[in-house]
Design a protein around this motif. Structure first.
Motif, PDB file in Angstrom:
ATOM      1  N   ARG A  75      -1.377 -38.078  -0.659  1.00 14.47           N
ATOM      2  CA  ARG A  75      -2.789 -38.129  -1.042  1.00 14.47           C
ATOM      3  C   ARG A  75      -2.987 -37.552  -2.437  1.00 14.47           C
ATOM      4  O   ARG A  75      -3.704 -38.111  -3.258  1.00 14.47           O
ATOM      5  N   ARG A  76      -2.350 -36.427  -2.708  1.00 11.77           N
ATOM      6  CA  ARG A  76      -2.503 -35.807  -4.028  1.00 11.77           C
ATOM      7  C   ARG A  76      -1.930 -36.695  -5.120  1.00 11.77           C
ATOM      8  O   ARG A  76      -2.495 -36.794  -6.210  1.00 11.77           O
ATOM      9  N   ALA A  77      -0.800 -37.338  -4.840  1.00 11.02           N
ATOM     10  CA  ALA A  77      -0.204 -38.236  -5.833  1.00 11.02           C
ATOM     11  C   ALA A  77      -1.124 -39.422  -6.104  1.00 11.02           C
ATOM     12  O   ALA A  77      -1.301 -39.843  -7.260  1.00 11.02           O
ATOM     13  N   ALA A  78      -1.736 -39.953  -5.047  1.00  8.70           N
ATOM     14  CA  ALA A  78      -2.644 -41.084  -5.217  1.00  8.70           C
ATOM     15  C   ALA A  78      -3.903 -40.674  -5.970  1.00  8.70           C
ATOM     16  O   ALA A  78      -4.400 -41.413  -6.835  1.00  8.70           O
ATOM     17  N   LEU A  79      -4.430 -39.494  -5.667  1.00  6.96           N
ATOM     18  CA  LEU A  79      -5.619 -39.015  -6.378  1.00  6.96           C
ATOM     19  C   LEU A  79      -5.319 -38.772  -7.854  1.00  6.96           C
ATOM     20  O   LEU A  79      -6.149 -39.071  -8.722  1.00  6.96           O
ATOM     21  N   ALA A  80      -4.132 -38.236  -8.143  1.00  7.16           N
ATOM     22  CA  ALA A  80      -3.766 -37.966  -9.533  1.00  7.16           C
ATOM     23  C   ALA A  80      -3.621 -39.251 -10.336  1.00  7.16           C
ATOM     24  O   ALA A  80      -3.770 -39.246 -11.563  1.00  7.16           O
ATOM     25  N   ALA A  81      -3.332 -40.362  -9.646  1.00  8.51           N
ATOM     26  CA  ALA A  81      -3.130 -41.640 -10.342  1.00  8.51           C
ATOM     27  C   ALA A  81      -4.438 -42.378 -10.607  1.00  8.51           C
ATOM     28  O   ALA A  81      -4.443 -43.387 -11.316  1.00  8.51           O
ATOM     29  N   ILE A  82      -5.533 -41.891 -10.059  1.00  6.30           N
ATOM     30  CA  ILE A  82      -6.826 -42.555 -10.251  1.00  6.30           C
ATOM     31  C   ILE A  82      -7.332 -42.308 -11.669  1.00  6.30           C
ATOM     32  O   ILE A  82      -7.341 -41.183 -12.151  1.00  6.30           O
ATOM     33  N   SER A  83      -7.744 -43.377 -12.327  1.00  2.19           N
ATOM     34  CA  SER A  83      -8.292 -43.260 -13.679  1.00  2.19           C
ATOM     35  C   SER A  83      -9.741 -42.787 -13.596  1.00  2.19           C
ATOM     36  O   SER A  83     -10.568 -43.403 -12.916  1.00  2.19           O
ATOM     37  N   ALA A  84     -10.041 -41.680 -14.252  1.00  2.00           N
ATOM     38  CA  ALA A  84     -11.395 -41.133 -14.195  1.00  2.00           C
ATOM     39  C   ALA A  84     -11.676 -40.328 -15.445  1.00  2.00           C
ATOM     40  O   ALA A  84     -10.772 -39.729 -16.036  1.00  2.00           O
ATOM     41  N   ASP A  85     -12.933 -40.323 -15.879  1.00  4.77           N
ATOM     42  CA  ASP A  85     -13.370 -39.480 -16.982  1.00  4.77           C
ATOM     43  C   ASP A  85     -14.812 -39.071 -16.739  1.00  4.77           C
ATOM     44  O   ASP A  85     -15.458 -39.548 -15.814  1.00  4.77           O
ATOM     45  N   GLY A  86     -15.282 -38.152 -17.544  1.00  2.00           N
ATOM     46  CA  GLY A  86     -16.655 -37.685 -17.389  1.00  2.00           C
ATOM     47  C   GLY A  86     -16.876 -37.043 -16.038  1.00  2.00           C
ATOM     48  O   GLY A  86     -16.044 -36.301 -15.521  1.00  2.00           O
ATOM     49  N   ASP A  87     -18.015 -37.358 -15.419  1.00  2.88           N
ATOM     50  CA  ASP A  87     -18.367 -36.768 -14.125  1.00  2.88           C
ATOM     51  C   ASP A  87     -17.382 -37.175 -13.036  1.00  2.88           C
ATOM     52  O   ASP A  87     -17.132 -36.408 -12.106  1.00  2.88           O
ATOM     53  N   GLN A  88     -16.816 -38.383 -13.142  1.00  5.53           N
ATOM     54  CA  GLN A  88     -15.837 -38.797 -12.138  1.00  5.53           C
ATOM     55  C   GLN A  88     -14.600 -37.915 -12.185  1.00  5.53           C
ATOM     56  O   GLN A  88     -14.032 -37.581 -11.142  1.00  5.53           O
ATOM     57  N   ALA A  89     -14.176 -37.515 -13.373  1.00  5.32           N
ATOM     58  CA  ALA A  89     -13.020 -36.622 -13.493  1.00  5.32           C
ATOM     59  C   ALA A  89     -13.325 -35.266 -12.868  1.00  5.32           C
ATOM     60  O   ALA A  89     -12.475 -34.681 -12.195  1.00  5.32           O
ATOM     61  N   HIS A  90     -14.542 -34.762 -13.074  1.00  2.77           N
ATOM     62  CA  HIS A  90     -14.929 -33.489 -12.476  1.00  2.77           C
ATOM     63  C   HIS A  90     -14.956 -33.592 -10.957  1.00  2.77           C
ATOM     64  O   HIS A  90     -14.471 -32.711 -10.246  1.00  2.77           O
ATOM     65  N   LEU A  91     -15.506 -34.700 -10.458  1.00  2.00           N
ATOM     66  CA  LEU A  91     -15.559 -34.915  -9.023  1.00  2.00           C
ATOM     67  C   LEU A  91     -14.160 -35.038  -8.446  1.00  2.00           C
ATOM     68  O   LEU A  91     -13.863 -34.494  -7.372  1.00  2.00           O
ATOM     69  N   LEU A  92     -13.293 -35.731  -9.158  1.00  2.58           N
ATOM     70  CA  LEU A  92     -11.918 -35.896  -8.687  1.00  2.58           C
ATOM     71  C   LEU A  92     -11.201 -34.549  -8.619  1.00  2.58           C
ATOM     72  O   LEU A  92     -10.439 -34.284  -7.672  1.00  2.58           O
ATOM     73  N   ALA A  93     -11.454 -33.692  -9.597  1.00  2.00           N
ATOM     74  CA  ALA A  93     -10.830 -32.366  -9.583  1.00  2.00           C
ATOM     75  C   ALA A  93     -11.296 -31.561  -8.374  1.00  2.00           C
ATOM     76  O   ALA A  93     -10.506 -30.859  -7.733  1.00  2.00           O
ATOM     77  N   LEU A  94     -12.581 -31.681  -8.024  1.00  5.78           N
ATOM     78  CA  LEU A  94     -13.089 -30.979  -6.850  1.00  5.78           C
ATOM     79  C   LEU A  94     -12.491 -31.553  -5.570  1.00  5.78           C
ATOM     80  O   LEU A  94     -12.202 -30.820  -4.618  1.00  5.78           O
ATOM     81  N   ILE A  95     -12.297 -32.867  -5.535  1.00  2.00           N
ATOM     82  CA  ILE A  95     -11.689 -33.490  -4.357  1.00  2.00           C
ATOM     83  C   ILE A  95     -10.254 -33.007  -4.192  1.00  2.00           C
ATOM     84  O   ILE A  95      -9.799 -32.712  -3.079  1.00  2.00           O
ATOM     85  N   GLU A  96      -9.528 -32.929  -5.297  1.00  2.00           N
ATOM     86  CA  GLU A  96      -8.145 -32.452  -5.236  1.00  2.00           C
ATOM     87  C   GLU A  96      -8.082 -31.015  -4.720  1.00  2.00           C
ATOM     88  O   GLU A  96      -7.072 -30.601  -4.131  1.00  2.00           O
ATOM     89  N   ALA A  97      -9.146 -30.247  -4.940  1.00  2.00           N
ATOM     90  CA  ALA A  97      -9.158 -28.838  -4.541  1.00  2.00           C
ATOM     91  C   ALA A  97      -9.883 -28.620  -3.219  1.00  2.00           C
ATOM     92  O   ALA A  97     -10.293 -27.514  -2.905  1.00  2.00           O
TER      93      ALA A  97
END
Length: 233
Positions: A75-97
């Motif tokens: 799951r972490r590897a798949a999340l890290a591979a998702i292209s994201a910037d701006g608010d999506q990148a912030h949201l993705l970081a929270l999801i990873e944590a």
């Protein structure tokens, strides 16, 4: 009206029409350009909205697909591979944590990346700091947890009440029950504090042997019937 007057009026009307036609020929292109600009601008806005919606859907689908995977590492590897910037990148970081039970070290590492990201909005960084204190728990010395929470507890910070709640729990951890009860009681009495936080604070006060005071009653609007609207019956 006499015929000369009628003739003068007709000539004046004709002159006004001629003047208006000349003005239109000279400046009419401005109106055409404005109309074209409005149409093009509307089209661009709609196109951008459609692109943003498609991008949001793709991001959501990718996150859901990542969570369908079997184990935390995948799951972490798949999340890290998702292209994201701006608010999506912030949201993705929270999801990873968001899954410390599976991999606490990876969760703390994801939160540390957020905290050290200078481009991150202050509200996101505050949330990451608060989340890190909660995830680390007893593995993080009390003094370090207090140093992390105190700036967040300042007035007007977005998570001030939550940070002060955690500071009160640190007092409990240090054996300072009276101080913790006073801090928790102050939270209960504070306007704007959520009912969930008030309930947690009251329960902790009871556990510590205190008696929680009732929260203040919210002010209610004046009944409509009592308002003088200035009209007579």
């Amino acid at each position: 009206m006499s015929n000369p007057d009628s003739f003068i009026d007709e000539v004046s009307e004709e002159l006004r029409r001629d003047r208006l036609f000349r003005v239109f020929r000279k400046y009419g292109w401005i109106g055409v350009v404005l109309i074209i600009g409005i149409v093009v601008g509307t089209g661009v806005v709609q196109w951008r909205n459609a692109q943003a919606e498609a991008r949001a859907e793709a991001f959501g689908d990718a996150v859901l697909e990542a969570y369908d995977l079997g184990n935390a590492a995948d799951r972490r590897a798949a999340l890290a591979a998702i292209s994201a910037d701006g608010d999506q990148a912030h949201l993705l970081a929270l999801i990873e944590a968001a899954d410390p039970a599976e991999d606490k070290a990876a969760t703390l590492a994801a939160l540390d990346r957020m905290i050290s990201d200078a481009s991150l909005a202050p509200a996101y960084r505050d949330l990451a700091v608060l989340r890190r204190v909660l995830v680390a728990g007893g593995d993080m010395p009390v003094a370090e947890r207090r140093a992390s929470l105190e700036p967040l507890a300042e007035p007007l910070r977005p998570y001030s009440a939550l940070a002060r709640e955690q500071l009160a729990y640190l007092m409990v951890e240090e054996g300072k029950a009276p101080e913790a009860i006073a801090a928790l009681q102050a939270l209960i009495q504070e306007q704007g504090v959520s009912r969930a936080l008030q309930s947690r604070a009251a329960q902790m006060i009871t556990v510590l042997g205190g008696t929680p005071e009732a929260p203040p009653v919210a002010e209610t609007a004046t009944p409509t019937a009592e308002i003088d609207d200035g009209f007579e019956d």
